[in-house]
Structures are given as C-alpha cells and as structure tokens.
Design an enzyme around this catalytic site. Structure first.
Site, short mmCIF file in Angstrom:
data_model
loop_
_atom_site.label_atom_id
_atom_site.label_comp_id
_atom_site.label_asym_id
_atom_site.label_seq_id
_atom_site.Cartn_x
_atom_site.Cartn_y
_atom_site.Cartn_z
N HIS A 141 0.88 -1.19 0.00
CA HIS A 141 0.00 0.00 0.00
C HIS A 141 0.91 1.23 0.00
O HIS A 141 2.02 1.18 0.54
CB HIS A 141 -0.84 -0.05 1.28
N ASP A 218 3.09 -4.04 8.23
CA ASP A 218 1.89 -3.24 8.07
C ASP A 218 0.72 -4.21 8.24
O ASP A 218 0.40 -4.98 7.33
CB ASP A 218 1.90 -2.60 6.67
N GLN A 221 -4.55 -4.63 7.37
CA GLN A 221 -5.63 -5.49 6.87
C GLN A 221 -5.71 -6.83 7.59
O GLN A 221 -6.53 -7.67 7.21
CB GLN A 221 -5.48 -5.73 5.36
N LYS A 244 -10.15 0.16 10.89
CA LYS A 244 -10.29 -1.01 10.00
C LYS A 244 -10.64 -2.26 10.80
O LYS A 244 -10.92 -3.31 10.22
CB LYS A 244 -9.00 -1.23 9.21
N CYS A 384 -4.81 2.60 -3.47
CA CYS A 384 -3.52 3.08 -2.93
C CYS A 384 -2.42 2.04 -3.15
O CYS A 384 -1.57 1.83 -2.28
CB CYS A 384 -3.62 3.45 -1.45
C1 LIG Z 1 -2.56 -2.55 3.73
C2 LIG Z 1 -2.84 -1.17 4.18
N1 LIG Z 1 -1.89 -0.47 4.80
C3 LIG Z 1 -2.08 0.77 5.27
C4 LIG Z 1 -3.30 1.39 5.09
C5 LIG Z 1 -3.46 2.77 5.60
O1 LIG Z 1 -4.43 2.80 6.61
P1 LIG Z 1 -4.89 4.22 7.15
O2 LIG Z 1 -5.46 4.96 6.00
O3 LIG Z 1 -5.91 3.89 8.19
O4 LIG Z 1 -3.69 4.87 7.70
C6 LIG Z 1 -4.32 0.71 4.43
C7 LIG Z 1 -5.61 1.38 4.18
O5 LIG Z 1 -6.33 1.06 3.27
C8 LIG Z 1 -4.09 -0.60 3.97
O6 LIG Z 1 -5.04 -1.28 3.34
#
Ligand SMILES: Cc1ncc(COP(=O)(O)O)c(C=O)c1O
Length: 427
Positions: A141, A218, A221, A244, A384
C-alpha cells in the site's frame, strides 16, 4: 498491566468460539449503519477493507466519553482528567494485547497506520546512511511505500522490492539475493488490501533478522480479521488502524520492541512528549509518550476497547474461519462468471476476506456505480497500490471486502450485481 500480565494473557487459552454458524446474523445486527437501505435496496456493505462499520458498543463508548468525562489526558489532577487518562491508558493496554505487543508501554497511540509507518521511517532516519537498503514488496500500500521513498530522497538509501508471482504471492525465491549486507530494514504488509494474500511474515522476518535487519509489518488489513501475534510473526514493529478493525476513526497504533522505540527519534515535538524543556534545548519523555506530542484523540481511544471486546467475544479464530469461508464462497461464485479476472491466490486458506476483480468489458468505476444502484458498496480504483496495479497490468480493480457482519447472501448480491452490470453494458 505489566509485561508479565500481557505475556500471561497471550498464552492463556483463547475463548472457544461457538460451533454454530447462526451467530453471524446476531453479530451483524449490532452494526446500526448496516440496518439502513441504499437506493431502495438492503445495504450490502462490502467495503470493510476501506473502513469497517462500527458496532453499537463502540458508538456508545465514544458518546459516553463526551457525555460523562470529557477531559484532556496526562495533565490534570481533577477527577475527569483522571478518568480520561485511565480510559486512554486502557486503550493502550487493549491495543497492545490485541497484537501481543511486549507491553502497553511498547505501544504508541497514533492517528492511523499511515502515521505509524511514517513514524518508524522518520524515527530511524538518523541510523541510516547513503547506500543502506530498505526492502519492501511490490504489493505494498502507498502507506508503506511513500514514507520510504521520502526517506530515500532525503538520505540516499536504496529501496528494493520483493517481486510477486503471477498468482499474487511473494516470490521468496529471490529473498536471499534481495537481503544484502546493506539491508537495514524490511517492511512488508501482512495481508494485501488488493490481492488478499496472507504473506509469510514470520519466514521473511527470520531471514531478515539473520542479516541483522529490523522488521516492520503493516498489519492494517490483518488485525481484527485474524489472530495477529507480534511474537509469532517475529517482527520488531507493527502498525495498524483502529477504524479497520471495527474501532473509531482517527486512531492508530505502532507496537514496537522497547529497544526499537528507544532508538527511534520522535517525529513531532510539543507538549507531553518531553522530559525537560529550556529555551534552547529539550529532552524527551520515555516511550511511548516520546512519540505522542499534543492532545491525542481521547474520545476514539475511549471507544476502541469496545471493538476489542467484541472481537474477543466472537473469537478471532472464528472471525478468521467466517471470512475464509465467505472468501471461498465469493471466489467460487465470481469465478463462474466467464471472462472475469480475479486477483490473488485461488486457495481461500492463503487469503484474507477480500476479493478484487476486473471485468474487461466494464470499467471498475462503472461496476461500482451499478453495484451501488443495487445497494452493494464496493471500492473501485487502485486502492492506494499503483505499483501493484502496474504489475497486474490494469489501472484499477473492483474490490469486495468482508467483515464479521458479512454473509453468503451479501456475496450473492455481489454476484447478481456484477451480472446486472454486465447485461447493462452488453445488452
Ligand atoms: C494494507 C494497508 N496499509 C495501510 C493502510 C493505511 O491505513 P490508514 O489509512 O488507516 O492509515 C491501508 C488502508 O487502506 C491498507 O489497506
């Protein structure tokens, strides 16, 4: 809660989920937003990967904070300030416990997973030199790409990427070559927000540690969708967002080993993060406060434990089984649609609860618009993850993502909606 208590809780047998499947309709009734209709249809919410809906308990807890004890944290000695501080610190303990962080003080409260990942990249900047390497993956992402790109622009570090296979898994055959004597950090996602792939984080972490690299995951998800245990994953730092995993907006976490938090420089200066301030110099507080400058989102912190309570009550193993079963059902139904391209592993055991697809005849934005007409909320775009979409050879995909409130009838509604969109464009 002491480090020992957290360890004990981690090892304690997890509550056994009920064997019956009929609990899920009751679970979904706890989410008020899901009781509405959209375009005269029952709302079918398949956008949990963007943000999960919130259960009554979370909404009530956030209201309760404003109604009963709204105050700032760590700075007052009156009753309300003490209650707000206790609620804030309770959030820290519960958020740490959810991912088996070493202790509550190893958990920094942030705005979101993005802020947490930026915090690590910026915090370790002073330890990196030109030519040092950071290893990422092709499926990341932007939240786990751009902070490192910015770091590379400032420091001259080199970014490398683990490629993916055609079926959307990490190609670990290249790992030995990609990990070099200059690799200082390896940062990868646990579950892909596009492919659904559950990455073998523990395996990558072991190889990275053998080269002396720091491992960041990260987990945006995965937390709330499957059991996530920092110790089992063997990582040094883990980022996730509350929103999330059924918690409120504007709240995220960075769980990290104490020695890493000691090493990291704070990204922001201001109130609360200091030990002593003079006109021309200052010293920092101990972690985690060192990273929490200014007034935090206390209302959201007060609400997050209600999301953890719900997940524990259902049982994360049961949540995982539910999502795996539904993902399997979605793969089965969608793959019966001729010509529809579905991304990621074909085995539901290797993927989280989301399915991205592309219909060569219907643009993803048209697909999402027509699905919305039928009350089905999905996400269309690059999610993203532009480099990943380039690798897949498409500019956009449509993504359906599941949660504890999802059901087979939601998947059926998706299937019918796709068929409707196809007929609309090819009457
Ligand atoms: C895999 C992953 N990492 C990071 C993020 C970023 O999350 P946030 O927008 O809550 O910071 C997302 C959000 O869609 C994501 O799917």
């Amino acid at each position: 809660m002491s480090r020992g208590d957290v360890e004990k809780q981690r090892k304690a047998p997890k509550p056994q989920p009920s064997a019956t499947e009929d609990r899920w309709p009751e679970v979904s009734r706890r989410f008020p937003a899901l009781q509405r209709s959209v375009n005269a249809h029952r709302l079918v919410y398949l956008d949990t990967a963007a943000t999960a809906q919130k259960p009554d308990g979370v909404i009530a807890a956030q209201q309760e904070y404003y109604r009963s004890f709204n105050a700032n944290v760590h700075r007052g000695i009156h009753t309300l300030a003490e209650e707000a501080t206790a609620a804030y610190e309770h959030c820290r303990a519960r958020a740490a416990q959810l991912v088996a962080a070493p202790s509550p003080s190893s958990l920094v409260i942030t705005r979101n997973a993005t802020a947490s990942l930026n915090m690590v990249a910026r915090g370790l900047e002073h330890t990196l030199h030109e030519g040092d390497e950071v290893l990422l993956t092709e499926m990341e992402h932007h939240a786990n790409l751009v902070p490192w790109i910015m770091l590379a622009q400032r420091t001259g570090i080199v970014l490398r990427h683990i490629p993916i296979t055609d079926d959307g898994k990490l190609d670990l055959s290249k790992l030995d070559e990609l990990l070099t004597a200059r690799t200082r950090i390896v940062s990868l996602m646990h579950v892909s927000n596009v492919l659904g792939t559950i990455n073998p984080v523990a395996e990558v972490a072991e190889a990275a540690h053998a080269r002396g690299a720091t491992v960041v995951v990260d987990a945006a998800q995965s937390v709330g969708h499957l059991p996530v245990d920092m110790v089992e994953l063997g990582v040094d730092a883990l980022a996730y967002s509350a929103h999330k995993c059924y918690g409120p907006m504007g709240l995220g976490f960075l769980a990290a080993k104490p020695e890493l938090l000691d090493l990291m420089e704070p990204m922001e200066g201001g109130g609360e993060m200091i030990n002593e301030v003079f006109l021309d110099r200052a010293t920092w507080a101990e972690p985690p406060l060192k990273f929490e400058a200014g007034t935090p989102n206390v209302a959201s912190a007060a609400a997050f434990p209600a999301a953890v309570d719900m997940l524990e009550e259902i049982g994360l193993e049961a949540v995982r089984r539910h999502e795996e079963e539904l993902a399997g059902y979605a793969l089965e139904r969608l793959s019966s649609l001729p010509g529809l391209v579905i991304y990621g592993p074909t085995d539901p055991a290797e993927r989280g609860g989301l399915v991205s697809f592309h219909d060569p005849e219907v643009h993803p934005h048209d697909m999402a618009t027509l699905l919305d007409q039928a009350g089905v909320a999905v996400r269309a775009g690059h999610h993203c993850a532009q480099p990943l979409h380039r690798r897949l050879g498409v500019v956009a995909t449509t993504r359906a993502s599941l949660g504890v409130y999802s059901s087979k009838s939601d998947v059926d509604a998706l299937y019918e909606g796709i068929r409707f969109a196809r007929r609309y464009f090819n009457p």
